[in-house]
Design a protein around this motif. Structure first.
Motif, mmCIF file in Angstrom:
data_model
loop_
_atom_site.group_PDB
_atom_site.id
_atom_site.type_symbol
_atom_site.label_atom_id
_atom_site.label_comp_id
_atom_site.label_asym_id
_atom_site.label_seq_id
_atom_site.Cartn_x
_atom_site.Cartn_y
_atom_site.Cartn_z
ATOM 1 N N GLU A 61 -0.251 -1.862 -10.676
ATOM 2 C CA GLU A 61 -0.607 -1.685 -12.078
ATOM 3 C C GLU A 61 -0.138 -2.856 -12.926
ATOM 4 N N ALA A 62 1.025 -3.402 -12.614
ATOM 5 C CA ALA A 62 1.536 -4.540 -13.373
ATOM 6 C C ALA A 62 0.615 -5.741 -13.237
ATOM 7 N N HIS A 63 0.117 -5.972 -12.036
ATOM 8 C CA HIS A 63 -0.802 -7.096 -11.820
ATOM 9 C C HIS A 63 -2.135 -6.847 -12.517
ATOM 10 N N ALA A 64 -2.589 -5.607 -12.519
ATOM 11 C CA ALA A 64 -3.843 -5.284 -13.188
ATOM 12 C C ALA A 64 -3.729 -5.495 -14.695
ATOM 13 N N LYS A 65 -2.636 -5.029 -15.269
ATOM 14 C CA LYS A 65 -2.441 -5.174 -16.714
ATOM 15 C C LYS A 65 -2.331 -6.637 -17.126
ATOM 16 N N ALA A 66 -1.812 -7.467 -16.215
ATOM 17 C CA ALA A 66 -1.638 -8.887 -16.518
ATOM 18 C C ALA A 66 -2.836 -9.729 -16.089
ATOM 19 N N GLY A 67 -3.905 -9.094 -15.627
ATOM 20 C CA GLY A 67 -5.076 -9.842 -15.207
ATOM 21 C C GLY A 67 -4.797 -10.801 -14.068
ATOM 22 N N SER A 68 -3.982 -10.347 -13.111
ATOM 23 C CA SER A 68 -3.556 -11.159 -11.954
ATOM 24 C C SER A 68 -2.715 -12.361 -12.357
ATOM 25 N N MET A 69 -2.130 -12.285 -13.555
ATOM 26 C CA MET A 69 -1.311 -13.394 -14.060
ATOM 27 C C MET A 69 0.139 -12.959 -14.290
ATOM 28 N N TYR A 70 0.569 -11.887 -13.618
ATOM 29 C CA TYR A 70 1.956 -11.452 -13.821
ATOM 30 C C TYR A 70 2.918 -12.556 -13.418
ATOM 31 N N ASN A 71 2.643 -13.178 -12.288
ATOM 32 C CA ASN A 71 3.407 -14.357 -11.879
ATOM 33 C C ASN A 71 2.422 -15.516 -11.749
ATOM 34 N N THR A 72 2.919 -16.716 -11.523
ATOM 35 C CA THR A 72 2.012 -17.861 -11.362
ATOM 36 C C THR A 72 1.080 -17.592 -10.192
ATOM 37 N N VAL A 87 0.831 -1.208 0.000
ATOM 38 C CA VAL A 87 0.000 0.000 0.000
ATOM 39 C C VAL A 87 0.867 1.260 0.000
ATOM 40 N N PRO A 88 1.747 1.463 0.988
ATOM 41 C CA PRO A 88 2.568 2.682 0.950
ATOM 42 C C PRO A 88 3.546 2.715 -0.216
ATOM 43 N N MET A 89 4.062 1.564 -0.612
ATOM 44 C CA MET A 89 4.975 1.549 -1.747
ATOM 45 C C MET A 89 4.304 2.103 -3.009
ATOM 46 N N ASN A 90 3.016 1.851 -3.140
ATOM 47 C CA ASN A 90 2.299 2.226 -4.354
ATOM 48 C C ASN A 90 1.615 3.586 -4.289
ATOM 49 N N ILE A 91 1.206 4.023 -3.089
ATOM 50 C CA ILE A 91 0.416 5.260 -3.067
ATOM 51 C C ILE A 91 0.926 6.324 -2.089
ATOM 52 N N LEU A 92 2.083 6.109 -1.475
ATOM 53 C CA LEU A 92 2.669 7.118 -0.593
ATOM 54 C C LEU A 92 3.890 7.741 -1.266
ATOM 55 N N THR A 127 9.920 4.113 -8.149
ATOM 56 C CA THR A 127 10.312 3.030 -9.048
ATOM 57 C C THR A 127 10.371 1.752 -8.218
ATOM 58 N N LEU A 128 9.432 0.857 -8.484
ATOM 59 C CA LEU A 128 9.291 -0.350 -7.680
ATOM 60 C C LEU A 128 9.701 -1.586 -8.471
ATOM 61 N N PRO A 129 10.135 -2.636 -7.782
ATOM 62 C CA PRO A 129 10.219 -3.932 -8.451
ATOM 63 C C PRO A 129 8.845 -4.251 -9.035
ATOM 64 N N THR A 130 8.814 -4.741 -10.245
ATOM 65 C CA THR A 130 7.542 -4.888 -10.967
ATOM 66 C C THR A 130 6.504 -5.658 -10.173
ATOM 67 N N ILE A 131 6.924 -6.712 -9.488
ATOM 68 C CA ILE A 131 5.963 -7.575 -8.803
ATOM 69 C C ILE A 131 5.275 -6.869 -7.641
#
Length: 355
Positions: free
Chosen positions: A222-233, A81-86, A214-218
């Motif tokens: 947004e990365a998870h949203a774009k991948a439809g919760s399939m960014y990783n297994t 949460v803070p990593m993404n919106i703080l 700048t975060l690690p992608t995982i």
């Protein structure tokens, strides 16, 4: 029959267990187990699509929100949460109502500034603070809607001019909420939604990239949203069982129906706690949780005796958390009124035995 009052992982409907167990042997007539099927297969992609659709339908999620199925539990969300919106140099506001709320604030402090607007720690978290002010210059306000250890619940969404973030791990899908009142909702599935291993996140798309970090992608929503919760297994089995449980909830009539059942269950147990001279509730009446009923005995020496009786009556998981003591009955969605009545009967039997 065992009556499972454990705080989590949660009790699930018997029909969900039955269907899930069959899928472990043969999922959707594929000849493969749900435990081994490819997460890229069309059969599992259909599961993710249906699970998201059910979440949106049951919670009436408005347009402009993404629904994600992530791993790591609520504890990972304390950091995400803070990593993404703080943003760098900004502060976040937190309400401290228990262990998990306190841990969320502690993790946020590792990312940026945190202002705790109010705390109920002065009375061992037996109430929800009132009358506090949410600073308008904070990046967001965070609170925990239900406190499993202390048996308190927030029923009215705090009003604020800033984004509102809520940890609903232990009361998601148990009562009607207006998703539009929140900007980010997260919930570990293992109380009311499904088995441990998947975490539901409902996030307003406007929050993507809000921190500017700048975060690690995982770790980026947004990365998870774009991948439809399939960014990783993804946690395949946990999502599948959650889907089955959401189907069950929809077939019952949805959240409006389950909320009324939960009100009756909680009222039945609280009424007995109030009536029975051997038991006393620990949470302030106005803030009593419908999901986790905490109570003690005025004579603590008798608690072991009642626990022994509960065990004989197949009442499982009612021992209270060590920080509160006494008893805790977690009465999540799938727990029947029959189990509540069994606990009430045991409390009355204990009373009769002392006369």
């Amino acid at each position: 029959m065992k009556h499972n009052f454990g705080a989590g992982p949660c009790i699930l409907p018997k029909e969900v267990f039955q269907e899930a167990s069959q899928a472990v042997l043969d999922f959707d007539n594929t000849g493969l187990s749900i435990l081994e099927i490819s997460h890229r297969s069309k059969e599992f992609e259909a599961v993710v699509i249906e699970t998201e659709r059910l979440v949106r339908e049951l919670l009436n999620v408005p347009h402009g929100y993404s629904v994600l199925f992530l791993q790591g539990g609520a504890s990972q969300q304390f950091a995400m949460v803070p990593m993404n919106i703080l943003p760098e140099g900004a502060k976040a506001a937190y309400l401290d109502t228990g262990v998990w709320a306190s841990k969320a604030a502690k993790e946020a402090k590792k990312v940026g500034q945190v202002e705790v607007v109010a705390s109920s720690s002065d009375r061992n978290y037996c109430y929800v603070p009132k009358g506090y002010e949410i600073p308008s210059d904070a990046a967001y306000f965070h609170f925990t809607s239900n406190n499993t250890i202390y048996g308190t619940e927030v029923f009215e969404t705090p009003k604020a001019s800033i984004p509102i973030v809520v940890d609903m791990s232990s009361d998601i899908l148990s009562r009607n909420i207006n998703v539009a009142d929140y900007d980010l909702i997260y919930a570990g599935a293992q109380k009311n939604m499904g088995p441990a291993g998947v975490t539901l996140v409902i996030i307003k798309d406007d929050l993507f990239g809000k921190s500017g970090r700048t975060l690690p992608t995982i770790f980026g929503y947004e990365a998870h949203a774009k991948a439809g919760s399939m960014y990783n297994t993804p946690p395949v089995f946990s999502i599948y069982v959650s889907m089955l449980n959401l189907r069950w909830l929809k077939a019952k009539g949805g959240i409006a129906v389950i909320e009324q059942e939960n009100i009756v269950k909680a009222r039945t147990l609280y009424d007995e706690i109030e009536r029975n001279p051997y038991f006393r509730g620990t949470a302030d009446v106005a803030d009593r949780s419908r999901m986790n009923v905490t109570f003690v005995m005025d004579t603590p020496e008798l608690e072991a005796e009642f626990l022994a009786l509960a065990k004989e009556r197949n009442l499982i998981g009612i021992k209270g958390h060590r920080s509160v003591g006494g008893f805790r009955a977690s009465i999540y969605n799938a727990l029947s009124i029959g189990s509540i009545n069994a606990l009430v009967d045991a409390m009355q039997e204990f009373e009769e035995g002392k006369k």
